[in-house]
Design a protein around this motif. Structure first.
Motif, PDB file in Angstrom:
ATOM      1  N   TYR A  30       0.862  -1.164   0.000  1.00 14.03           N
ATOM      2  CA  TYR A  30       0.000   0.000   0.000  1.00 14.03           C
ATOM      3  C   TYR A  30       0.910   1.230   0.000  1.00 14.03           C
ATOM      4  CZ  TYR A  30      -3.850  -3.110   1.208  1.00 14.03           C
ATOM      5  OH  TYR A  30      -4.789  -4.115   1.195  1.00 14.03           O
ATOM      6  N   VAL A  31       0.753   2.090  -0.992  1.00  9.14           N
ATOM      7  CA  VAL A  31       1.564   3.295  -1.112  1.00  9.14           C
ATOM      8  C   VAL A  31       0.721   4.465  -0.606  1.00  9.14           C
ATOM      9  CG1 VAL A  31       2.911   4.754  -2.650  1.00  9.14           C
ATOM     10  CG2 VAL A  31       2.696   2.306  -3.128  1.00  9.14           C
ATOM     11  N   ILE A  32       1.155   5.074   0.483  1.00  9.03           N
ATOM     12  CA  ILE A  32       0.346   6.079   1.176  1.00  9.03           C
ATOM     13  C   ILE A  32       0.982   7.443   1.035  1.00  9.03           C
ATOM     14  CG2 ILE A  32      -0.598   6.776   3.409  1.00  9.03           C
ATOM     15  CD1 ILE A  32      -0.496   3.780   4.194  1.00  9.03           C
ATOM     16  N   ASP A  33       0.211   8.402   0.559  1.00 11.33           N
ATOM     17  CA  ASP A  33       0.636   9.790   0.391  1.00 11.33           C
ATOM     18  C   ASP A  33      -0.168  10.633   1.365  1.00 11.33           C
ATOM     19  OD1 ASP A  33       1.051  12.453  -0.469  1.00 11.33           O
ATOM     20  OD2 ASP A  33       1.381  11.816  -2.543  1.00 11.33           O
ATOM     21  N   VAL A  34       0.519  11.334   2.283  1.00  9.42           N
ATOM     22  CA  VAL A  34      -0.200  12.110   3.297  1.00  9.42           C
ATOM     23  C   VAL A  34      -0.684  13.458   2.772  1.00  9.42           C
ATOM     24  CG1 VAL A  34       1.158  11.001   5.113  1.00  9.42           C
ATOM     25  CG2 VAL A  34       1.835  13.271   4.273  1.00  9.42           C
ATOM     26  N   GLY A  35      -0.406  13.754   1.509  1.00 10.90           N
ATOM     27  CA  GLY A  35      -0.843  15.023   0.962  1.00 10.90           C
ATOM     28  C   GLY A  35       0.058  16.169   1.327  1.00 10.90           C
ATOM     29  N   SER A  36       1.287  15.874   1.690  1.00 12.03           N
ATOM     30  CA  SER A  36       2.267  16.906   2.009  1.00 12.03           C
ATOM     31  C   SER A  36       3.612  16.465   1.425  1.00 12.03           C
ATOM     32  CB  SER A  36       2.346  17.133   3.524  1.00 12.03           C
ATOM     33  OG  SER A  36       3.265  18.148   3.838  1.00 12.03           O
ATOM     34  N   LYS A  37       4.623  16.206   2.267  1.00 12.47           N
ATOM     35  CA  LYS A  37       5.952  15.826   1.777  1.00 12.47           C
ATOM     36  C   LYS A  37       6.274  14.354   1.979  1.00 12.47           C
ATOM     37  CE  LYS A  37       8.221  20.317   2.466  1.00 12.47           C
ATOM     38  NZ  LYS A  37       9.404  20.985   3.069  1.00 12.47           N
ATOM     39  N   LEU A  38       5.375  13.620   2.627  1.00 12.43           N
ATOM     40  CA  LEU A  38       5.686  12.261   3.055  1.00 12.43           C
ATOM     41  C   LEU A  38       4.894  11.230   2.247  1.00 12.43           C
ATOM     42  CD1 LEU A  38       7.072  10.351   5.126  1.00 12.43           C
ATOM     43  CD2 LEU A  38       5.093  10.725   6.623  1.00 12.43           C
ATOM     44  N   VAL A  39       5.614  10.276   1.673  1.00 15.66           N
ATOM     45  CA  VAL A  39       5.022   9.132   0.984  1.00 15.66           C
ATOM     46  C   VAL A  39       5.733   7.884   1.499  1.00 15.66           C
ATOM     47  CG1 VAL A  39       4.565   8.014  -1.220  1.00 15.66           C
ATOM     48  CG2 VAL A  39       4.554  10.513  -1.086  1.00 15.66           C
ATOM     49  N   PHE A  40       4.984   6.867   1.889  1.00 16.44           N
ATOM     50  CA  PHE A  40       5.623   5.654   2.393  1.00 16.44           C
ATOM     51  C   PHE A  40       4.860   4.425   1.935  1.00 16.44           C
ATOM     52  CE2 PHE A  40       2.541   6.861   5.556  1.00 16.44           C
ATOM     53  CZ  PHE A  40       2.068   5.683   6.114  1.00 16.44           C
ATOM     54  N   LYS A  41       5.524   3.278   2.009  1.00 20.53           N
ATOM     55  CA  LYS A  41       4.946   2.018   1.566  1.00 20.53           C
ATOM     56  C   LYS A  41       4.854   1.045   2.741  1.00 20.53           C
ATOM     57  CE  LYS A  41       6.841   2.294  -3.141  1.00 20.53           C
ATOM     58  NZ  LYS A  41       7.680   1.595  -4.158  1.00 20.53           N
ATOM     59  N   VAL A  42       3.728   0.322   2.769  1.00 21.46           N
ATOM     60  CA  VAL A  42       3.516  -0.722   3.767  1.00 21.46           C
ATOM     61  C   VAL A  42       3.318  -2.041   3.038  1.00 21.46           C
ATOM     62  CG1 VAL A  42       2.077  -1.535   5.667  1.00 21.46           C
ATOM     63  CG2 VAL A  42       2.437   0.921   5.353  1.00 21.46           C
ATOM     64  N   SER A  43       4.133  -3.029   3.413  1.00 23.75           N
ATOM     65  CA  SER A  43       4.041  -4.340   2.778  1.00 23.75           C
ATOM     66  C   SER A  43       2.694  -4.992   3.055  1.00 23.75           C
ATOM     67  CB  SER A  43       5.159  -5.250   3.291  1.00 23.75           C
ATOM     68  OG  SER A  43       4.931  -6.588   2.923  1.00 23.75           O
ATOM     69  N   LYS A  44       2.064  -5.486   1.992  1.00 24.42           N
ATOM     70  CA  LYS A  44       0.806  -6.211   2.145  1.00 24.42           C
ATOM     71  C   LYS A  44       1.036  -7.621   2.675  1.00 24.42           C
ATOM     72  CE  LYS A  44      -2.003  -5.943  -1.338  1.00 24.42           C
ATOM     73  NZ  LYS A  44      -2.464  -5.990  -2.738  1.00 24.42           N
ATOM     74  N   ASN A  45       2.283  -8.063   2.713  1.00 26.51           N
ATOM     75  CA  ASN A  45       2.614  -9.406   3.187  1.00 26.51           C
ATOM     76  C   ASN A  45       2.774  -9.468   4.698  1.00 26.51           C
ATOM     77  OD1 ASN A  45       3.576 -12.233   2.865  1.00 26.51           O
ATOM     78  ND2 ASN A  45       5.491 -11.353   3.607  1.00 26.51           N
ATOM     79  N   ASN A  46       3.510  -8.478   5.272  1.00 25.82           N
ATOM     80  CA  ASN A  46       3.814  -8.573   6.704  1.00 25.82           C
ATOM     81  C   ASN A  46       3.696  -7.258   7.471  1.00 25.82           C
ATOM     82  OD1 ASN A  46       6.072  -7.170   5.816  1.00 25.82           O
ATOM     83  ND2 ASN A  46       7.446  -8.929   5.976  1.00 25.82           N
ATOM     84  N   GLY A  47       3.290  -6.171   6.820  1.00 26.79           N
ATOM     85  CA  GLY A  47       3.106  -4.901   7.517  1.00 26.79           C
ATOM     86  C   GLY A  47       4.361  -4.092   7.702  1.00 26.79           C
ATOM     87  N   ASP A  48       5.504  -4.549   7.155  1.00 28.55           N
ATOM     88  CA  ASP A  48       6.736  -3.747   7.222  1.00 28.55           C
ATOM     89  C   ASP A  48       6.537  -2.417   6.495  1.00 28.55           C
ATOM     90  OD1 ASP A  48       7.986  -5.824   8.477  1.00 28.55           O
ATOM     91  OD2 ASP A  48       9.521  -6.134   6.938  1.00 28.55           O
ATOM     92  N   ILE A  49       7.156  -1.359   7.021  1.00 30.54           N
ATOM     93  CA  ILE A  49       7.288  -0.116   6.266  1.00 30.54           C
ATOM     94  C   ILE A  49       8.592  -0.230   5.490  1.00 30.54           C
ATOM     95  CG2 ILE A  49       7.555   2.386   6.394  1.00 30.54           C
ATOM     96  CD1 ILE A  49       5.890   2.375   8.930  1.00 30.54           C
ATOM     97  N   ASN A  50       8.507  -0.382   4.175  1.00 29.33           N
ATOM     98  CA  ASN A  50       9.704  -0.670   3.388  1.00 29.33           C
ATOM     99  C   ASN A  50      10.138   0.477   2.487  1.00 29.33           C
ATOM    100  OD1 ASN A  50       7.867  -0.977   1.218  1.00 29.33           O
ATOM    101  ND2 ASN A  50       7.621  -3.153   1.723  1.00 29.33           N
TER     102      ASN A  50
END
Length: 548
Positions: A30-50
């Motif tokens: 899941y690629v999450i954009d907070v609508g500012s300067k931060l974009v991060f990814k969360v693994s759909k397999n184990n919940g890691d922020i990768n």
């Protein structure tokens, strides 16, 4: 007739301001954009922020390692939900057996809110590790968390000696971070980017307000920031199950994190309707107010703490009069402990109810060993080795150096003479294999030698069942039993905090010299059938010693 559509547009304005706000699914994350300067990814397999990209720069990860709960979870159920009320939010839920972990963001905020509900021992540790790339954040070779190239391991795999001879470890926190109650966050800033991990209120953590644990690690390959919720090093408190958090990964443009995010300040009411397992709203909590504490000794901080098998809280008493308050307490029956610095001087039981205050009248401490009038005393009773050798001032050097560090004074400074030698020349730590058999010389008057006396040795921690036994001139004390302490390393990983314990020795009058001009000789010997060699032999941390 255009009013209603206009109001509808205004209601949607946050989404229109930033087309990036929201999440996408790239198949693996899941690629999450907070609508500012931060974009991060969360693994759909184990919940890691990768992946963590702030301002276009990737900060996350090294050596194939990601940011995650514990040391990473196995195959998990990972779901994502978006909200428009009570605000524009995105929540990721990671379920791994009995553990449920949440990752939450709010529109336009460069903050990642993290919560972890751990139900049992099926997952070993209890922590979150933020993995950061090397050489992005600033370093100073004098910092306690900096590992020089060529460092040699001197204990286990996590204590090293660098090229200058200084000892380093992820356990050693130095002047910026110490006891849990002393800091709100850990992190660094480049001046233009700040990366911070803001700790939770630790209500479900273990160890109380004075617990010390690792909060950061730095090496040439990368560095870590930690939120430690339960850690076994030097630990004497049972693990508490249930929801921990929120703790927050916060990015700034170089500033320190917003104080409104600190656990002691934050308004978490917007979490109330998010379906977080174990969440307790402020409206379902109570609080404690104390009118004051009498007979407070000058120069010491007094802390009031609550604890039961499920929760822990604390509040610092005012220096003038000792009034204190403890907020946001989940209802229940608690042990209230008042500490003089880190020594328990009063305990009682109280009950906290939802939506109201438990008001306590003025407390008179009844368990302060310093209230006993002593013939002589070395140090003072405060639950720390403060004032002794290598603990002359804060931050105490052994909290950010291995005991073998050459910057420390020798742990065997020579014999101690009461009335002549300063407390700073008495060792704060004693080991069976390092500085055993320490001698204390003292004199008594003719009146004093006519009756039995008590010698007390207070410790704050013991490693490998270490405990003191004594002899006075030709008399030897019975061998004492070991105190109850943590079962793993402590004195060598930056902590003296264990269970305060006093060893009392009744010395008969016949043990003392009848010539009052001569010096009586007290010998302190550390004994144990456990431990290995050197600084891992049985040892103790000394709080105070006196004779009365």
């Amino acid at each position: 007739m255009y009013l209603l559509p206009l109001l509808f547009v205004l209601a949607l304005r946050p989404l229109l301001v930033s087309a990036g706000w929201g999440y996408t699914d790239d198949g693996s994350n899941y690629v999450i954009d907070v609508g500012s300067k931060l974009v991060f990814k969360v693994s759909k397999n184990n919940g890691d922020i990768n992946s963590i990209v702030y301002g276009g720069t990737e900060y996350q990860g090294y050596s194939g390692k990601h940011s995650h709960v514990e040391s990473g979870l196995g195959k998990s159920t990972v779901t994502i939900t978006s909200y428009t009320s009570p605000a524009y939010l995105i929540k990721v839920t990671v379920t791994y057996g009995t553990l449920v972990h949440y990752i939450v963001v709010r529109y336009g905020q460069n903050d990642i809110y993290l919560l972890t509900n751990k139900g049992d021992t099926s997952v070993a540790a209890s922590r979150f590790i933020l993995r950061l790339k090397a050489n992005i954040l600033p370093h100073d070779s004098s910092m306690s968390d900096f590992y020089d190239e060529g460092s040699a391991t001197i204990e286990a795999s996590d204590v090293v000696r660098n090229s200058r001879g200084d000892t380093k470890s992820k356990h050693y926190q130095g002047s910026n971070y110490g006891r849990v109650m002393d800091f709100d966050y850990v992190g660094k800033t480049t001046g233009s980017v700040g990366v911070w991990l803001i700790r939770s209120n630790h209500e479900k953590a273990s160890g109380g307000p004075f617990f010390r644990s690792l909060v950061r690690r730095c090496a040439s390959d990368g560095e870590d920031l930690y939120e430690i919720l339960f850690y076994s090093m030097g630990h004497t408190d049972p693990e508490r199950w249930g929801l921990q958090g929120p703790y927050i990964l916060s990015f700034t443009d170089g500033d320190t994190p917003k104080t409104a995010l600190f656990a002691r300040n934050a308004n978490w009411s917007w979490f109330d309707t998010l379906g977080i397992k174990g969440w307790v709203a402020d409206s379902a909590r109570g609080y404690v107010t104390g009118a004051g504490i009498v007979n407070m000794k000058p120069g010491y901080t007094y802390t009031a703490a609550l604890s039961n098998p499920d929760y822990q809280y604390w509040g610092v008493a005012a220096s003038g009069g000792g009034a204190y308050s403890i907020k946001r307490v989940v209802p229940g029956t608690y042990k209230l402990t008042v500490y003089k610095e880190e020594y328990e001087v009063y305990t009682t039981s109280i009950t906290v109810t939802a939506g109201s205050a438990t008001s306590l009248s003025t407390i008179t401490p009844d368990s302060d060993p310093s209230d006993v009038k002593a013939i002589w005393r070395i140090g003072d009773w405060d639950g720390t080795p403060g004032g002794f050798l290598n603990f002359e001032s804060t931050p105490y050097k052994p909290t950010y150096m291995h005991p073998s560090d050459p910057r420390l004074s020798s742990w065997d400074p020579g014999d101690f003479t009461v009335g002549k030698t300063a407390a700073s020349d008495f060792p704060g730590y004693m080991w069976k294999d390092v500085n055993n058999g320490h001698l204390v010389y003292f004199k008594l008057t003719a009146a004093q030698i006519t009756s039995e006396k008590t010698i007390r040795i207070g410790i704050t921690e013991a490693f490998a069942n270490g405990r003191p036994t004594i002899s006075v001139n030709g008399w030897t004390s019975p061998l004492p039993s070991a105190s109850t302490q943590g079962g793993t390393r402590s004195l060598t990983v930056g902590t003296y905090r264990g269970n305060n314990h006093i060893y009392s020795f009744s010395v008969p009058a016949s043990a003392f010299l009848t010539d009052v001009a001569q010096w009586n000789i007290l010998k302190i010997t550390i004994i144990s059938g456990s431990g290995t060699a050197g600084y891992l032999s049985a040892g103790i941390s000394i709080d105070c010693m006196d004779l009365y």
